[in-house]
Each structure stands twice: as C-alpha cells, then as structure tokens.
Design an enzyme around this catalytic site. Structure first.
Site, mmCIF file in Angstrom:
data_model
loop_
_atom_site.group_PDB
_atom_site.id
_atom_site.type_symbol
_atom_site.label_atom_id
_atom_site.label_comp_id
_atom_site.label_asym_id
_atom_site.label_seq_id
_atom_site.Cartn_x
_atom_site.Cartn_y
_atom_site.Cartn_z
ATOM 1 N N LYS A 1 0.838 -1.212 0.000
ATOM 2 C CA LYS A 1 0.000 0.000 0.000
ATOM 3 C C LYS A 1 0.869 1.257 0.000
ATOM 4 O O LYS A 1 0.620 2.200 -0.748
ATOM 5 C CB LYS A 1 -0.941 -0.016 1.212
ATOM 6 C CG LYS A 1 -1.810 1.232 1.325
ATOM 7 C CD LYS A 1 -2.973 1.039 2.269
ATOM 8 C CE LYS A 1 -3.659 2.350 2.641
ATOM 9 N NZ LYS A 1 -4.072 3.169 1.514
ATOM 10 N N GLU B 1 0.811 13.673 4.712
ATOM 11 C CA GLU B 1 1.427 12.453 5.260
ATOM 12 C C GLU B 1 2.773 12.144 4.604
ATOM 13 O O GLU B 1 3.302 11.052 4.782
ATOM 14 C CB GLU B 1 0.474 11.267 5.024
ATOM 15 C CG GLU B 1 -0.757 11.317 5.896
ATOM 16 C CD GLU B 1 -1.885 10.430 5.394
ATOM 17 O OE1 GLU B 1 -1.964 10.162 4.180
ATOM 18 O OE2 GLU B 1 -2.706 10.006 6.216
HETATM 19 O O1 KPL Z 1 -4.969 5.470 -0.488
HETATM 20 C C1 KPL Z 1 -5.136 6.367 -1.281
HETATM 21 C C2 KPL Z 1 -5.050 7.757 -0.763
HETATM 22 O O2 KPL Z 1 -5.585 8.669 -1.383
HETATM 23 O O3 KPL Z 1 -4.422 7.938 0.297
HETATM 24 C C3 KPL Z 1 -5.357 6.065 -2.745
HETATM 25 C C4 KPL Z 1 -5.218 4.577 -2.980
HETATM 26 C C5 KPL Z 1 -4.355 6.799 -3.580
HETATM 27 C C6 KPL Z 1 -6.764 6.383 -3.172
HETATM 28 O O4 KPL Z 1 -7.028 7.732 -3.273
#
Ligand code: KPL
Length: 285
Positions: free
Chosen positions: A172, A254
């Site tokens: 992720k 972040e």
């Molecule tokens: O997790 C996401 C985020 O925006 O933080 C994604 C997968 C890019 C989906 O918007």
C-alpha cells in the site's frame, strides 16, 4: 476492557461504530468534557448517531489510533503516562513510522492496520462511502489476533486478521508513494496519472526507486510498483488522493510517513532516492 479512541475523524468514527456494535466500552482519548455525538450515514441510507463519551483520565490498556500519521506523536505524547505496561495499540493509518521514537511501555503490543474503506464529512454528518477490506496484524506475524481484536472482527465488515501485514503495508505504501505526491503537486484526480506522459515518467521514477529499496529490505519483494500504482489510479480515477485533499485544505500532509519513511530506510542503507527526496521537499509535512 475499555477502548480509548485517539482520532475520532471519519475512519475513527466508523471503527467506533463497530466497537459499539461489539458492545465494547469506548471513550475518546485526550478529549474530556461532554460526550461527542457523531452521525454516520451508510451508502444504502441507514443512519446512526453515536454517543462517544469523553476521556476519563483512567489508565489506557487498549488504544485505537486513527489520527493522521503526522498528528500522532503530538496527540499521543500527553497520553504516554497513562498507557499500561501491556497496552494494546491498534494503528490504523496511512503511512508508516508514526510511533517510531515514542517511549512506549516495553510490554506494549502494536497491531498494524490498513484499510481501503472510505468515509467523508458531509456537513455535520459522516458519509460512509464504502466498507472494504481492512487487514490487521502484527510485526511478529502472529497466527491469531489478541482476544480483544478477535471479539471485534465479527462486527467489522471486511476486516480480517492477516499474518503478513508488513508486506501488505509495503504494497500500500509503495502505491501511495507514487499516486499521492503526484496528484497533490499537480492538483489532479488519481486517474490523471494514467494519461499524461510527464506524470507517467514521474510515477515510473518513484516506483523504480521504491522497488530498488524494498528489494534491499526484502529480497522477496514482488516489485512492479509502477503497474500496481497505475492499476489503483485507474480503479480510483475520479478520486481525490488523501494527500491532495490535505494540501488543498492547507494542512500538513502524510509525506513524511510515506515517501519520508522510504527515505529514512534508504538513508540507513546508504541509498539515494532522488525522486522521493524531491517530493518530500516539495510537500508540507
Ligand atoms: O490510499 C489512497 C489515498 O488517497 O491515500 C489512494 C489509494 C491513492 C486512493 O485515493
């Protein structure tokens, strides 16, 4: 045993509804005073108002952390003296490393979580967009969840215990490290990553650097961050990434816990990740 909730934002409130459903006592952490009322609306129209009692200043033995990664240290520091020796911390956040360097009790147990569920603020209410997969696990790859998590899982749609949470987090994180800063800096929806050669080139550079690092950290790393990032960008084409949303709202992003986490690992290994360094320098942390 009482759960304390640090970060009653959109996802935090959604998880609070599962805790209440599981009849597990819950209090807000670090926020005293009268109970807070939060209304959730599910996609099919069901609506529920939760009463979230304020903090009681009691010892904390189970803490659910759903603050943004960049807000975690400041929010958690005043609570450290209240953490019991064997506190269970559940960290459900984008990014990695938000607890690094904090003097947690030696016997604390950290459960890491990632979710693709979505909820957003709709005026005074929280609209649940989707209840998707949520994976929870720990760094020791424990085969079974602790009892408090086992009791919660049946009430949490899409949630399951996962024995390779670190791999899932890296999968992720590597995708977020590509999509999020590019969409934030270009102020574009996720899908715009797929149809512009300059953005694709930027994405490829970020993905290749991330793969080079993650392969050094884990020789079994599957790579292909670029392919996975494009697939996620396509699947969420109309979405606004969380980093773009933070930047638009004039908030810290972040970045330090996504691309910045990769840079910290790279620095330890003497690797340079120039594209990630550029992103970290360009976005407010
Ligand atoms: O997790 C996401 C985020 O925006 O933080 C994604 C997968 C890019 C989906 O918007």
């Amino acid at each position: 045993m009482t759960w304390h909730l640090l970060g009653a934002g959109n996802i935090g409130t959604l998880v609070a509804s599962y805790l209440i459903q599981a009849q597990q006592p819950l209090r807000l952490a670090g926020r005293g005073g009268p109970p807070v009322l939060r209304t959730l609306i599910w996609p099919q129209g069901a609506q529920r108002t939760l009463t979230l009692p304020g903090d009681d200043d009691a010892p904390i033995s189970q803490l659910l952390i759903t603050t943004k990664a960049q807000d975690t240290a400041a929010a958690l520091r005043p609570l450290l003296p209240r953490l019991t020796d064997t506190v269970l911390l559940v960290r459900l956040q984008n990014g990695l490393g938000s607890l690094d360097g904090l003097p947690l009790p030696d016997g604390s147990r950290i459960i890491e979580g990632i979710t693709t569920s979505g909820a957003w603020r709709d005026g005074p209410r929280i609209q649940v967009v989707a209840e998707n997969d949520t994976l929870l696990g720990d760094a020791d790859a424990s085969p079974e969840p602790p009892a408090a998590i086992a009791a919660l899982l049946p009430h949490w749609p899409g949630a399951r215990w996962c024995t390779d949470i670190r791999r899932q987090q890296w999968l992720k994180l590597s995708v977020n490290a590509v999509i999020n800063p590019i969409t934030a800096l270009n102020d574009c929806p996720n899908g715009a990553l797929c149809d512009d050669p300059a953005r694709q080139q930027q994405a490829r550079a970020l993905a290749e650097e991330a793969d080079a690092l993650l392969r050094r950290l884990d020789p079994d790393w599957p790579g292909d961050t670029y392919g996975r990032a494009l697939a996620v960008a396509q699947a969420t084409a109309a979405n606004m990434s969380s980093m773009r949303a933070d930047l638009r709202a004039g908030q810290r992003t972040e970045i330090a816990f996504i691309n910045g986490w990769l840079l910290r690992q790279a620095d330890r290994l003497g690797m340079s990740l120039p594209s990630h360094r550029l992103m970290v320098a360009a976005l407010p942390a």
